[in-house]
Design an enzyme around this catalytic site. Structure first.
Site, mmCIF file in Angstrom:
data_model
loop_
_atom_site.group_PDB
_atom_site.id
_atom_site.type_symbol
_atom_site.label_atom_id
_atom_site.label_comp_id
_atom_site.label_asym_id
_atom_site.label_seq_id
_atom_site.Cartn_x
_atom_site.Cartn_y
_atom_site.Cartn_z
ATOM 1 C CG ASP A 183 3.623 1.749 9.596
ATOM 2 O OD1 ASP A 183 3.229 2.600 10.414
ATOM 3 O OD2 ASP A 183 3.684 1.966 8.365
ATOM 4 N NE ARG A 238 0.785 10.459 10.113
ATOM 5 C CZ ARG A 238 0.365 9.351 9.508
ATOM 6 N NH1 ARG A 238 -0.756 8.800 9.868
ATOM 7 N NH2 ARG A 238 1.059 8.821 8.533
ATOM 8 C CE LYS A 283 -1.718 1.605 4.071
ATOM 9 N NZ LYS A 283 -1.337 3.012 4.237
ATOM 10 C CG ASN A 284 2.511 2.723 3.574
ATOM 11 O OD1 ASN A 284 1.317 2.950 3.402
ATOM 12 N ND2 ASN A 284 3.064 2.677 4.766
ATOM 13 N NE ARG A 313 -6.743 4.335 6.081
ATOM 14 C CZ ARG A 313 -5.782 4.886 6.815
ATOM 15 N NH1 ARG A 313 -5.950 5.069 8.086
ATOM 16 N NH2 ARG A 313 -4.654 5.270 6.259
ATOM 17 C CB CYS A 342 -3.633 11.661 12.128
ATOM 18 S SG CYS A 342 -3.210 9.952 12.101
HETATM 19 C C1 UD1 Z 1 4.561 7.135 6.318
HETATM 20 C C2 UD1 Z 1 3.723 5.893 6.212
HETATM 21 C C3 UD1 Z 1 3.250 5.438 7.599
HETATM 22 C C4 UD1 Z 1 4.451 5.288 8.538
HETATM 23 C C5 UD1 Z 1 5.303 6.544 8.534
HETATM 24 C C6 UD1 Z 1 6.589 6.391 9.327
HETATM 25 C C7 UD1 Z 1 2.665 6.044 4.036
HETATM 26 C C8 UD1 Z 1 1.426 6.296 3.262
HETATM 27 N N1 UD1 Z 1 2.561 6.158 5.362
HETATM 28 O O1 UD1 Z 1 3.732 8.168 6.847
HETATM 29 O O2 UD1 Z 1 2.582 4.186 7.470
HETATM 30 O O3 UD1 Z 1 4.000 5.042 9.847
HETATM 31 O O4 UD1 Z 1 5.681 6.888 7.174
HETATM 32 O O5 UD1 Z 1 7.342 5.330 8.843
HETATM 33 O O6 UD1 Z 1 3.703 5.727 3.481
HETATM 34 N N2 UD1 Z 1 6.251 15.121 10.252
HETATM 35 C C9 UD1 Z 1 6.213 16.482 10.497
HETATM 36 N N3 UD1 Z 1 6.057 17.310 9.432
HETATM 37 C C10 UD1 Z 1 5.963 16.853 8.145
HETATM 38 C C11 UD1 Z 1 6.004 15.459 7.919
HETATM 39 C C12 UD1 Z 1 6.140 14.622 9.000
HETATM 40 O O7 UD1 Z 1 6.323 16.949 11.642
HETATM 41 O O8 UD1 Z 1 5.832 17.665 7.211
HETATM 42 C C13 UD1 Z 1 6.428 14.205 11.406
HETATM 43 C C14 UD1 Z 1 5.228 13.264 11.595
HETATM 44 O O9 UD1 Z 1 4.228 13.865 12.364
HETATM 45 C C15 UD1 Z 1 5.875 12.084 12.268
HETATM 46 C C16 UD1 Z 1 7.271 12.039 11.638
HETATM 47 O O10 UD1 Z 1 7.509 13.338 11.120
HETATM 48 O O11 UD1 Z 1 6.007 12.316 13.650
HETATM 49 C C17 UD1 Z 1 7.441 11.017 10.526
HETATM 50 O O12 UD1 Z 1 6.386 11.148 9.592
HETATM 51 P P1 UD1 Z 1 6.529 10.707 8.070
HETATM 52 O O13 UD1 Z 1 7.779 9.903 7.894
HETATM 53 O O14 UD1 Z 1 6.351 11.887 7.208
HETATM 54 O O15 UD1 Z 1 5.284 9.741 7.916
HETATM 55 P P2 UD1 Z 1 4.198 9.687 6.757
HETATM 56 O O16 UD1 Z 1 4.844 9.929 5.440
HETATM 57 O O17 UD1 Z 1 3.018 10.514 7.141
#
Ligand code: UD1
Length: 420
Positions: free
Chosen positions: A308, A123, A22-23, A400, A118
């Site tokens: 995850d 996030r 999925k990811n 999902r 979320c």
């Molecule tokens: C992706 C995965 C999710 C996984 C996560 C971490 C997908 C669709 N989802 O989520 O399953 O749990 O990686 O491996 O691939 N953050 C900020 N600002 C930003 C972006 C992120 O503060 O602009 C923070 C987030 O709140 C979190 C951390 O950085 O605490 C890591 O998030 P991120 O790696 O971006 O996760 P996702 O891409 O949302």
């Protein structure tokens, strides 16, 4: 609302095949906005988030044709391109934000909904926005929407992510493919799903290469060519089934997954006592009679232990001999499964971002509530080893991200059914 009834305890035995990731599929689908010609994506998982991304692409003007089992999709551009990614679609699936980089890079404008809060943490998308801004994107936030535009094409530059983020790395890679000039991205996430996105874009002619462990060089090109690509298999589904086999003292052959991708997880499972044999695209795992404890397991960016799989490993450690602990370092509120696990008899204490697990739990069946995708699957795992009949509510969270989970589990010996 649909729910699962699980009658435990069950032992997992047999063979399963892992579905598409999925990811990995989500950013790949979002990036098809960059293409003018037809693109074929294979090995899609049949899960709700993929349907949501497909609906988002349709709403933006992509023509979608699935094959019969909906695992292969042909995506072509319609004449009219839209630029509006609505709240109703992005709200339910945060990866919707990934169309932003593609729209602005290809069409110089987009109105994309902010994903909103979320349960597992705030996030925000500040890293996405900061990086795209450095490439030349201008934006305002009005009424929950990012109104983004550029007068001319995005322009390659040097960007260093202040924190490693999977989504921000993906959004920026996608945007930089068609930017003018060279982009250097430092402190990138290097999750296997990102490598899969890069391989897909390269199959369409993008010029992307690693010049350091977390540094990418992207040479902007004018356009991408038609391509056909098969998405990697799902490493979190694989990890979940490995935990299931280990947890139940079972014996499972997992097909269609490259074991090298989850070395960290497999070595942790060996530490708790599992016997593991690997072949090219197969993992054969058998669980121990008594699970050993683990101390200070920490979730961290790839290649470390993934957040995850934190909830699933917590269930495993509840059954271990002696005390264990887990530190969650990625998300600030990812322990929602704990209250539900306690209802099954687990003894877990949370202090800040650390969980202290007593071990030796005899789970007893209960009625449970799912909160997010991975927490939900952890409840299913706990119900499988609990004595009696458990009900798991709100399983739409599971739909999902896990393809056909009850059929896969039933095939390997779990007494599970879906009811309305
Ligand atoms: C992706 C995965 C999710 C996984 C996560 C971490 C997908 C669709 N989802 O989520 O399953 O749990 O990686 O491996 O691939 N953050 C900020 N600002 C930003 C972006 C992120 O503060 O602009 C923070 C987030 O709140 C979190 C951390 O950085 O605490 C890591 O998030 P991120 O790696 O971006 O996760 P996702 O891409 O949302």
């Amino acid at each position: 609302m649909e729910k699962f009834i699980v009658k435990g305890p069950c032992k997992i035995k047999g063979e399963i095949s892992i579905s598409g990731s999925k990811n990995a599929a989500l950013p790949i689908l979002a990036s098809t906005i960059l293409f003018e010609k037809e693109v074929i994506i294979k090995n899609l998982p049949r899960v709700k988030d993929i349907d949501t991304m497909i609906n988002l692409l349709k709403s933006l003007g992509s023509e979608i044709k699935f094959n019969k089992d909906r695992k292969i999709v042909k995506i072509t551009k319609k004449k009219k391109q839209n630029f509006f990614a609505s709240y109703s679609l992005v709200r339910t699936m945060r990866a919707g934000i990934l169309v932003l980089g593609a729209l602005v890079s290809k069409h110089q404008k987009s109105i994309t909904s902010l994903p909103g809060g979320c349960l597992i943490g705030a996030r925000p998308v500040n890293y996405h926005l900061n990086a795209l801004k450095k490439l030349g994107m201008k934006y305002d936030i009005k009424k929950g929407y990012i109104h983004a535009y550029t007068k001319e094409k995005l322009k390659g530059t040097k960007i260093r992510f202040s924190k490693i983020s999977v989504g921000a790395t993906e959004n920026t890679i996608i945007a930089a493919c068609l930017a003018n000039g060279i982009t250097l991205l430092r402190n990138c996430a290097i999750e296997p799903e990102i490598i899969d996105l890069i391989n897909f874009l390269k199959s369409g002619g993008a010029k992307i290469k690693f010049i350091g462990k977390r540094t990418l060089k992207i040479e902007g090109i004018k356009s991408l060519k038609s391509t056909s690509y098969s998405v990697m298999s799902d490493r979190i589904e694989t990890g979940t089934f490995c935990v299931a086999a280990c947890l139940t003292g079972g014996n499972l052959k997992i097909n269609n997954f490259d074991p090298k991708i989850i070395k960290t997880e497999l070595s942790l499972l060996k530490k708790v006592g599992a016997k593991i044999k690997v072949a090219k695209k197969q993992i054969h795992i058998s669980g121990p009679k008594k699970i050993k404890n683990l101390n200070n397991l920490v979730t961290k960016e790839y290649p470390n232990f993934p957040t995850d799989l934190q909830a699933q490993f917590m269930v495993l450690l509840c059954k271990a001999k002696g005390k264990s602990s887990i530190t969650e370092s990625i998300f600030e509120n990812r322990f929602m499964h704990v209250a539900e696990l306690r209802r099954l008899g687990a003894e877990i204490i949370i202090k800040k971002n650390k969980a202290f697990i007593s071990g030796d739990t005899n789970f007893q069946a209960a009625e449970l509530m799912s909160s997010d995708l991975r927490a939900s699957v952890a409840l299913v795992l706990a119900a499988i080893v609990a004595r009696g009949s458990s009900t798991i509510n709100r399983i739409y969270h599971l739909d999902r991200g896990y393809e056909n989970i009850e059929n896969k589990l039933r095939k390997v010996g779990v007494n599970i059914r879906r009811v309305n």
